[in-house]
Design an enzyme around this catalytic site. Structure first.
Site, PDB file in Angstrom:
ATOM      1  N   ASP A 121      42.046  36.825  41.810  1.00  0.00           N
ATOM      2  CA  ASP A 121      42.741  36.673  40.531  1.00  0.00           C
ATOM      3  C   ASP A 121      44.190  36.295  40.861  1.00  0.00           C
ATOM      4  O   ASP A 121      45.016  37.161  41.133  1.00  0.00           O
ATOM      5  CB  ASP A 121      42.667  37.974  39.722  1.00  0.00           C
ATOM      6  N   LYS A 166      49.461  31.521  33.739  1.00  0.00           N
ATOM      7  CA  LYS A 166      50.922  31.620  33.828  1.00  0.00           C
ATOM      8  C   LYS A 166      51.592  30.312  34.273  1.00  0.00           C
ATOM      9  O   LYS A 166      51.729  29.387  33.479  1.00  0.00           O
ATOM     10  CB  LYS A 166      51.294  32.815  34.720  1.00  0.00           C
ATOM     11  N   TYR A 179      44.920  44.601  37.240  1.00  0.00           N
ATOM     12  CA  TYR A 179      44.639  44.239  35.844  1.00  0.00           C
ATOM     13  C   TYR A 179      44.223  42.777  35.817  1.00  0.00           C
ATOM     14  O   TYR A 179      44.870  41.939  36.455  1.00  0.00           O
ATOM     15  CB  TYR A 179      45.888  44.449  34.992  1.00  0.00           C
TER      16      TYR A 179
HETATM   17  P1  KE4 Z   1      46.583  36.992  30.058  1.00  0.00           P
HETATM   18  O1  KE4 Z   1      45.292  37.163  29.311  1.00  0.00           O
HETATM   19  O2  KE4 Z   1      47.626  38.022  29.652  1.00  0.00           O
HETATM   20  O3  KE4 Z   1      47.113  35.547  30.015  1.00  0.00           O
HETATM   21  O4  KE4 Z   1      46.295  37.219  31.620  1.00  0.00           O
HETATM   22  C1  KE4 Z   1      45.705  38.434  32.012  1.00  0.00           C
HETATM   23  C2  KE4 Z   1      46.037  38.660  33.468  1.00  0.00           C
HETATM   24  C3  KE4 Z   1      45.059  38.417  34.415  1.00  0.00           C
HETATM   25  N1  KE4 Z   1      45.303  38.591  35.735  1.00  0.00           N
HETATM   26  C4  KE4 Z   1      46.524  38.994  36.159  1.00  0.00           C
HETATM   27  C5  KE4 Z   1      46.760  39.174  37.623  1.00  0.00           C
HETATM   28  C6  KE4 Z   1      47.569  39.244  35.233  1.00  0.00           C
HETATM   29  O5  KE4 Z   1      48.781  39.644  35.687  1.00  0.00           O
HETATM   30  C7  KE4 Z   1      47.323  39.071  33.864  1.00  0.00           C
HETATM   31  C8  KE4 Z   1      48.370  39.359  32.817  1.00  0.00           C
HETATM   32  N2  KE4 Z   1      49.598  39.898  33.295  1.00  0.00           N
HETATM   33  C9  KE4 Z   1      50.339  40.727  32.399  1.00  0.00           C
HETATM   34  C10 KE4 Z   1      51.591  41.187  33.151  1.00  0.00           C
HETATM   35  N3  KE4 Z   1      51.315  42.310  33.894  1.00  0.00           N
HETATM   36  C11 KE4 Z   1      50.674  40.029  31.118  1.00  0.00           C
HETATM   37  C12 KE4 Z   1      51.732  40.707  30.292  1.00  0.00           C
HETATM   38  C13 KE4 Z   1      51.146  41.261  29.034  1.00  0.00           C
HETATM   39  O6  KE4 Z   1      50.008  41.781  29.074  1.00  0.00           O
HETATM   40  O7  KE4 Z   1      51.868  41.197  28.015  1.00  0.00           O
END
Ligand code: KE4
Length: 434
Positions: free
Chosen positions: A241, A269, A146
């Site tokens: 990523d 993060k 993701y």
């Molecule tokens: P954000 O747009 O949520 O800040 O980041 C997206 C993203 C991109 N790449 C990786 C590897 C990620 O893990 C994420 C977001 N992670 C999720 C947890 N699996 C965020 C939690 C959520 O969606 O509420």
């Protein structure tokens, strides 16, 4: 015994009247595990407290950012100091340059970077940049990985090896995903076939070098090296990523741990210390294509926000100056995972534990087998995971509310926290096994 969640439930119901599902991100609704989500009112160290004053040992840590734990003193101090000077100017501040310098020093593959406000923005911008740099259209991603919710990344895996992407969400037209190839993770053959079929047409391969988003899944030996070789050979860019793995599994991220140099790195993060930050970085040659220097447009009102920069700086400074924390995280995470694995074995529950550093997942299985890609991950016993999750929550242990998420340890977790968690798991497995 179930925890009293009366006030949490009232907040959930109030939120549901004005926010879809009462949540600002779907996973927080606990739909995958059932029951009401606790509404959290504060956190300190490794613990969080809900609206009914129930306390939990937290293994979500805001989905990765809080490697130092909640309300870490120097982070709080840096945010409040920045806030007193004004929250945002829409102009550059010294903090952005300072944090960018720290990232560049920590991640040698990055000579320049641009701050954005989320991981989604980071990956979306990185792919736009890769397409501009290579003048190619197709991108490759992997099932179970993701990268945020940009339309062209919300694709279901195609049935065949090189089937073009099928929209994975309502509202995403097929036209937006037909340039996205979704391949099985840890399968170099599939990538070779894709490069054969789309020779000289693939702009980039984007990968979570250690996957967190199908649960924690490790790269097979030689896999990342293979991606590096295949992309190099075809003239495609390799995008790591590292939104989750950056500064998590080592100070230099997965690329330091596995000694692979990607072309573009996405971060998020931890570099925001709990405030909204994302970033994408690469060589100066690639990054200088980004406006205002080059033709790739990308912008953001709150990009480089001073409070977020201050939180990120305090977090990275602490990690840089106390590098021994990574050994401590490794030791404590192994203690925890081994303890839970033993408890499962004693209870006759089939568990596959995947871990890299302080990110890990307990996969509930119907038979003893490893989890190395989405096809194997999705065979997990999600009902058993749900029962385990609820039992652990009742025991005051807050795990990610989905089988397909990674859990995180912080430097604030103590041996007592770990012992308490393993004890809770012993009781919880009895409930699962029952
Ligand atoms: P954000 O747009 O949520 O800040 O980041 C997206 C993203 C991109 N790449 C990786 C590897 C990620 O893990 C994420 C977001 N992670 C999720 C947890 N699996 C965020 C939690 C959520 O969606 O509420």
């Amino acid at each position: 015994m179930s925890r009293k969640l009366n006030i949490s439930r009232k907040w959930q119901q109030r939120a549901e009247r004005v926010i879809p599902g009462g949540v600002d991100s779907p996973v927080r609704a606990f739909r995958a595990v059932g029951g009401d989500p606790p509404i959290i009112v504060r956190g300190v160290g490794a613990h969080i407290v809900d609206a009914d004053e129930n306390e939990y040992i937290d293994y979500v840590g805001s989905w990765g950012p809080l490697i130092l734990g909640h309300a870490f003193p120097s982070v709080v101090k840096s945010i409040t100091t920045a806030a007193r000077n004004g929250a945002s100017f829409g102009a550059s501040t010294p903090l952005e340059a300072e944090l960018a310098e720290m990232v560049v020093q920590a991640v040698p593959s990055i000579e320049k970077l641009r701050f954005v406000n989320s991981g989604t923005e980071a990956t979306m911008s990185a792919i736009r940049l890769a397409r501009a740099f290579t003048k190619r259209k197709y991108i490759v991603k992997f099932e179970g990985c993701y990268h945020g919710h940009a339309d062209f990344l919300l694709v279901k895996a195609g049935s065949g090896v090189a089937t073009l992407g099928i929209p994975g969400s309502a509202g995403v037209p097929q036209e937006f995903t037909k340039l996205t190839l979704a391949l099985p993770y840890n399968n170099l053959d599939a990538v070779k076939k894709a490069f054969k079929r789309f020779k000289d047409q693939i702009a980039a391969v984007i990968v979570e070098p250690v996957v967190g988003n199908m649960g924690c899944v490790l790269p097979a030996p030689g896999y990342l090296e293979g991606l590096r070789e295949l992309t190099q050979k075809d003239g495609a860019l390799l995008i790591f990523d590292e939104v989750m793995t950056g500064f998590r599994i080592s100070f230099g991220g997965a690329q330091e741990l596995y000694k692979i140099k990607p072309d573009i790195t996405c971060l998020g993060k931890i570099i925001g210390g709990g405030l909204p930050v994302g970033a994408y970085g690469a060589s100066a040659k690639i990054m200088d294509m980004v406006a205002p220097l080059g033709p790739v447009y990308q912008a953001g009102t709150l990009s480089g926000n001073p409070l977020a920069m201050a939180a990120g700086l305090a977090t990275l400074k602490y990690l840089r100056d106390h590098n021994e924390v990574y050994q401590k995280l490794e030791f404590n995470a192994e203690l925890l995972v081994e303890g839970v694995a033993q408890a499962a074995q004693d209870a006759g529950v089939k568990l596959t534990c995947n871990r890299v550093g302080s990110m890990f997942t307990f996969f509930f299985r119907k038979k003893d087998e490893n989890v190395w890609d989405w096809a194997s991950a999705e065979k997990s016993d999600t009902a058993a995971f749900g029962k385990f999750h609820r039992a652990m929550l009742d025991a005051g242990v807050y795990l990610p509310p989905s089988q397909f998420e990674a859990a995180f340890l912080s430097i604030a977790h103590t041996p007592d926290d770990i012992e308490e968690t393993v004890d809770a798991a012993q009781a919880a497995f009895k409930r699962v096994g029952a």
